[in-house]
Design a protein around this motif. Structure first.
Motif, PDB file in Angstrom:
ATOM      1  N   ASP A 101      12.580  49.941  72.800  1.00 26.21           N
ATOM      2  CA  ASP A 101      11.940  49.802  71.411  1.00 26.21           C
ATOM      3  C   ASP A 101      10.911  48.818  71.695  1.00 26.21           C
ATOM      4  OD1 ASP A 101      12.846  52.373  70.650  1.00 26.21           O
ATOM      5  OD2 ASP A 101      15.041  50.342  69.719  1.00 26.21           O
ATOM      6  N   GLY A 102       9.578  48.962  71.292  1.00 30.31           N
ATOM      7  CA  GLY A 102       8.582  48.113  71.256  1.00 30.31           C
ATOM      8  C   GLY A 102       7.708  48.495  70.663  1.00 30.31           C
ATOM      9  N   VAL A 103       6.904  47.338  69.929  1.00 32.47           N
ATOM     10  CA  VAL A 103       5.631  47.791  69.408  1.00 32.47           C
ATOM     11  C   VAL A 103       3.909  47.476  70.045  1.00 32.47           C
ATOM     12  CG1 VAL A 103       7.336  46.743  67.290  1.00 32.47           C
ATOM     13  CG2 VAL A 103       5.861  44.986  68.879  1.00 32.47           C
ATOM     14  N   SER A 121      11.104  45.591  72.295  1.00 33.22           N
ATOM     15  CA  SER A 121      12.153  44.521  74.492  1.00 33.22           C
ATOM     16  C   SER A 121      10.225  44.494  74.716  1.00 33.22           C
ATOM     17  CB  SER A 121      12.719  45.169  75.564  1.00 33.22           C
ATOM     18  OG  SER A 121      12.192  47.282  75.181  1.00 33.22           O
ATOM     19  N   PHE A 122       9.793  45.150  74.117  1.00 33.87           N
ATOM     20  CA  PHE A 122       8.163  44.791  75.041  1.00 33.87           C
ATOM     21  C   PHE A 122       7.353  44.456  73.706  1.00 33.87           C
ATOM     22  CE2 PHE A 122       9.250  49.281  74.271  1.00 33.87           C
ATOM     23  CZ  PHE A 122       7.877  50.514  74.304  1.00 33.87           C
ATOM     24  N   VAL A 123       5.567  44.347  73.993  1.00 32.83           N
ATOM     25  CA  VAL A 123       4.925  44.605  72.875  1.00 32.83           C
ATOM     26  C   VAL A 123       3.660  45.265  74.040  1.00 32.83           C
ATOM     27  CG1 VAL A 123       5.857  42.414  71.464  1.00 32.83           C
ATOM     28  CG2 VAL A 123       3.929  42.781  73.363  1.00 32.83           C
ATOM     29  N   VAL A 124       2.672  45.885  73.200  1.00 33.56           N
ATOM     30  CA  VAL A 124       1.771  46.777  73.609  1.00 33.56           C
ATOM     31  C   VAL A 124       0.249  45.642  73.369  1.00 33.56           C
ATOM     32  CG1 VAL A 124       0.295  48.927  74.397  1.00 33.56           C
ATOM     33  CG2 VAL A 124       2.812  49.303  73.924  1.00 33.56           C
ATOM     34  N   ARG A 125      -0.309  45.723  73.923  1.00 33.88           N
ATOM     35  CA  ARG A 125      -1.122  45.017  74.164  1.00 33.88           C
ATOM     36  C   ARG A 125      -2.861  45.000  74.253  1.00 33.88           C
ATOM     37  NH1 ARG A 125      -3.034  42.936  71.023  1.00 33.88           N
ATOM     38  NH2 ARG A 125      -3.211  40.520  70.995  1.00 33.88           N
ATOM     39  N   TYR A 126      -3.980  45.171  73.669  1.00 27.21           N
ATOM     40  CA  TYR A 126      -5.763  45.209  73.407  1.00 27.21           C
ATOM     41  C   TYR A 126      -6.032  44.269  74.683  1.00 27.21           C
ATOM     42  CZ  TYR A 126      -5.937  48.369  70.318  1.00 27.21           C
ATOM     43  OH  TYR A 126      -5.691  49.542  69.229  1.00 27.21           O
ATOM     44  N   LEU A 127      -6.804  44.947  75.953  1.00 20.78           N
ATOM     45  CA  LEU A 127      -7.480  43.924  76.540  1.00 20.78           C
ATOM     46  C   LEU A 127      -8.037  42.649  76.318  1.00 20.78           C
ATOM     47  CD1 LEU A 127      -6.398  45.539  80.018  1.00 20.78           C
ATOM     48  CD2 LEU A 127      -5.125  43.502  78.833  1.00 20.78           C
ATOM     49  N   ALA A 262       6.497  61.610  79.120  1.00 17.16           N
ATOM     50  CA  ALA A 262       5.181  60.832  78.837  1.00 17.16           C
ATOM     51  C   ALA A 262       6.112  59.314  78.283  1.00 17.16           C
ATOM     52  CB  ALA A 262       4.837  60.740  77.014  1.00 17.16           C
ATOM     53  N   HIS A 263       6.037  58.303  79.184  1.00 20.48           N
ATOM     54  CA  HIS A 263       6.493  56.952  79.340  1.00 20.48           C
ATOM     55  C   HIS A 263       6.852  56.700  78.570  1.00 20.48           C
ATOM     56  CE1 HIS A 263       4.754  58.178  83.470  1.00 20.48           C
ATOM     57  NE2 HIS A 263       5.604  57.095  84.108  1.00 20.48           N
ATOM     58  N   LEU A 264       5.771  56.582  77.303  1.00 14.37           N
ATOM     59  CA  LEU A 264       5.894  55.593  76.138  1.00 14.37           C
ATOM     60  C   LEU A 264       5.929  56.863  75.267  1.00 14.37           C
ATOM     61  CD1 LEU A 264       3.901  52.146  76.862  1.00 14.37           C
ATOM     62  CD2 LEU A 264       6.364  52.745  76.355  1.00 14.37           C
ATOM     63  N   GLN A 265       5.896  56.521  73.671  1.00 17.00           N
ATOM     64  CA  GLN A 265       5.617  56.969  72.996  1.00 17.00           C
ATOM     65  C   GLN A 265       5.593  56.447  71.250  1.00 17.00           C
ATOM     66  OE1 GLN A 265       9.266  59.864  72.570  1.00 17.00           O
ATOM     67  NE2 GLN A 265       8.432  61.296  73.832  1.00 17.00           N
ATOM     68  N   VAL A 278       2.822  46.071  62.590  1.00 13.48           N
ATOM     69  CA  VAL A 278       2.733  47.092  64.248  1.00 13.48           C
ATOM     70  C   VAL A 278       3.043  48.717  63.719  1.00 13.48           C
ATOM     71  CG1 VAL A 278       3.967  44.567  64.479  1.00 13.48           C
ATOM     72  CG2 VAL A 278       5.522  46.557  64.055  1.00 13.48           C
ATOM     73  N   ASP A 279       3.180  49.220  64.980  1.00  9.17           N
ATOM     74  CA  ASP A 279       2.838  50.693  64.861  1.00  9.17           C
ATOM     75  C   ASP A 279       4.498  50.123  66.544  1.00  9.17           C
ATOM     76  OD1 ASP A 279       1.205  51.022  63.751  1.00  9.17           O
ATOM     77  OD2 ASP A 279      -0.472  51.160  65.953  1.00  9.17           O
ATOM     78  N   ASN A 280       5.148  51.685  66.156  1.00 10.52           N
ATOM     79  CA  ASN A 280       6.549  51.412  66.621  1.00 10.52           C
ATOM     80  C   ASN A 280       6.791  51.678  67.646  1.00 10.52           C
ATOM     81  OD1 ASN A 280       8.981  49.408  65.184  1.00 10.52           O
ATOM     82  ND2 ASN A 280       8.441  50.571  63.287  1.00 10.52           N
ATOM     83  N   ASN A 281       7.211  51.627  69.179  1.00 18.10           N
ATOM     84  CA  ASN A 281       6.827  52.354  70.397  1.00 18.10           C
ATOM     85  C   ASN A 281       8.563  52.324  70.551  1.00 18.10           C
ATOM     86  OD1 ASN A 281       3.993  52.969  70.529  1.00 18.10           O
ATOM     87  ND2 ASN A 281       4.222  51.282  69.543  1.00 18.10           N
ATOM     88  N   ARG A 282       8.564  53.784  72.024  1.00 15.48           N
ATOM     89  CA  ARG A 282       9.659  53.655  72.484  1.00 15.48           C
ATOM     90  C   ARG A 282       9.409  54.164  73.656  1.00 15.48           C
ATOM     91  NH1 ARG A 282      11.434  58.565  68.649  1.00 15.48           N
ATOM     92  NH2 ARG A 282      10.036  59.863  69.311  1.00 15.48           N
ATOM     93  N   ALA A 283      10.169  53.801  74.742  1.00 14.45           N
ATOM     94  CA  ALA A 283      10.137  53.534  75.820  1.00 14.45           C
ATOM     95  C   ALA A 283      11.152  55.113  77.041  1.00 14.45           C
ATOM     96  CB  ALA A 283      10.299  52.159  76.693  1.00 14.45           C
ATOM     97  N   THR A 284      10.289  55.887  77.710  1.00 11.58           N
ATOM     98  CA  THR A 284      11.544  57.130  77.562  1.00 11.58           C
ATOM     99  C   THR A 284      11.686  56.779  79.322  1.00 11.58           C
ATOM    100  OG1 THR A 284      10.201  58.640  78.657  1.00 11.58           O
ATOM    101  CG2 THR A 284      10.544  58.047  75.802  1.00 11.58           C
ATOM    102  N   ALA A 285      11.133  55.830  79.738  1.00 16.86           N
ATOM    103  CA  ALA A 285      11.393  55.819  81.723  1.00 16.86           C
ATOM    104  C   ALA A 285      12.146  53.996  81.086  1.00 16.86           C
ATOM    105  CB  ALA A 285      10.678  55.279  82.421  1.00 16.86           C
ATOM    106  N   GLY A 286      12.772  53.928  82.479  1.00 20.13           N
ATOM    107  CA  GLY A 286      13.096  52.650  83.149  1.00 20.13           C
ATOM    108  C   GLY A 286      11.646  51.734  82.957  1.00 20.13           C
ATOM    109  N   ASN A 287      10.829  52.286  83.377  1.00 20.25           N
ATOM    110  CA  ASN A 287       9.809  51.510  84.335  1.00 20.25           C
ATOM    111  C   ASN A 287       7.997  52.519  83.610  1.00 20.25           C
ATOM    112  OD1 ASN A 287       7.344  50.126  85.651  1.00 20.25           O
ATOM    113  ND2 ASN A 287       7.740  50.933  87.506  1.00 20.25           N
ATOM    114  N   TYR A 288       7.551  51.785  82.568  1.00 21.14           N
ATOM    115  CA  TYR A 288       6.302  52.253  81.933  1.00 21.14           C
ATOM    116  C   TYR A 288       5.740  51.450  81.868  1.00 21.14           C
ATOM    117  CZ  TYR A 288       9.304  48.840  78.714  1.00 21.14           C
ATOM    118  OH  TYR A 288       9.725  47.991  78.309  1.00 21.14           O
ATOM    119  N   GLY A 289       5.685  50.448  83.173  1.00 24.59           N
ATOM    120  CA  GLY A 289       3.836  50.058  83.592  1.00 24.59           C
ATOM    121  C   GLY A 289       4.390  48.379  82.725  1.00 24.59           C
TER     122      GLY A 289
END
Length: 295
Positions: A101-103, A121-127, A262-265, A278-289
């Motif tokens: 789970d991430g945001v 366990s993770f956050v997706v951030r704008y660069l 899809a690696h992330l949803q 926040v927006d909630n996301n889930r990773a569907t693979a162990g390596n999602y970048g």
């Protein structure tokens, strides 16, 4: 079986002797009739005296027939219920990797420790986009210290990938990679570029720009690092043309179904958490970048 063979031998001997005795007494028609009768009864005698090997082979064939073991009725053991025939159990399907789970968020600033306490366990951030939208090096450090991984995302506008051409994609790739490295991102980590509009409404020119931009980006950061955020149609098109290697499916424009590859949803938006939105996301693979010093 020895007794059956003896009976057969005796039967044949008596028949031949009888034919010999009648050779001088009976007519040819009588002898022929007797021979016919003898041969009619011969198969029955042979069947009775069947060899052990043939019966063993039949038993072996029955035992190893295509019947499923569960359908074989066995004699019940005393004190136990009789065995019932059941349908063959199907093989278990491949189990997906455990979800993480991430945001993702832009201008909001949720507390990293609270996010971690909430099971993220993770956050997706704008660069890019300036403060407070863009990820800074100090923020990346704080996220890693809290035990959160980071996923890099680039979006300056919703038309980033649907305007311009190859040269525009080259410019996007250079800006995104420079910001990614400035915030502490490793050189091999992917960057997700956003196609933040409904692909169903794109014109032919916009689809052409989409293809060319992603190719221009790949020429800068490498094809293996190109990620894409967007709706189902955009992701499927990019995947079929090998325009990206990492995929993040948006809640909007997903056409009512999740893409298993899809690696992330992104499954929920505008949620309150950790003192921010926040927006909630889930990773569907162990390596999602992901990258960062998460513990």
């Amino acid at each position: 079986m020895a007794r059956h063979r003896a009976l057969l031998h005796r039967y044949l001997s008596l028949t031949l002797r009888k034919i010999s005795d009648l050779r001088s007494k009976a007519t040819a028609e009588s002898i022929a009739g007797l021979v016919v009768i003898a041969f009619l009864f011969l198969p029955i005698a042979v069947s009775i005296a069947g060899t052990p090997s043939s019966k063993a082979g039949a038993a072996h064939a029955t035992k190893h027939s295509a019947q499923h073991p569960a359908a074989v009725h066995r004699k019940p053991v005393h004190g136990q219920p009789a065995h019932r025939a059941t349908k063959p159990r199907s093989m278990p399907s491949h189990r997906p990797a455990p979800l993480h789970d991430g945001v993702d968020y832009s201008y909001s600033r949720p507390d990293p420790l609270q996010l971690r306490s909430a099971g993220k366990s993770f956050v997706v951030r704008y660069l890019t986009g300036g403060a407070p939208k863009a990820l800074s090096h100090p923020e990346a450090h704080a996220l890693g210290t809290a035990g959160l991984h980071i996923v890099s995302n680039y979006e300056e506008s919703t038309s980033d990938l649907t305007s311009g051409g190859f040269a525009h994609g080259v410019a996007l790739g250079k800006e995104a990679d420079a910001a990614h490295r400035a915030s502490g991102g490793p050189s091999k980590a992917p960057i997700y570029f956003s196609a933040d509009s409904s692909p169903a409404g794109w014109s032919h020119a916009e689809w052409h720009s989409f293809h060319q931009n992603l190719r221009g980006i790949a020429s800068v950061i490498g094809a293996k690092r190109v990620g894409l955020y967007g709706g189902t149609l955009a992701l499927e098109t990019a995947r079929s043309h090998r325009l990206a290697r990492w995929y993040w499916q948006s809640l909007g424009w997903r056409n009512g179904a999740w893409l298993g590859w899809a690696h992330l949803q992104q499954h929920d938006i505008n949620a309150s958490l950790g003192g921010g939105t926040v927006d909630n996301n889930r990773a569907t693979a162990g390596n999602y970048g992901q990258w960062g010093a998460a513990g």
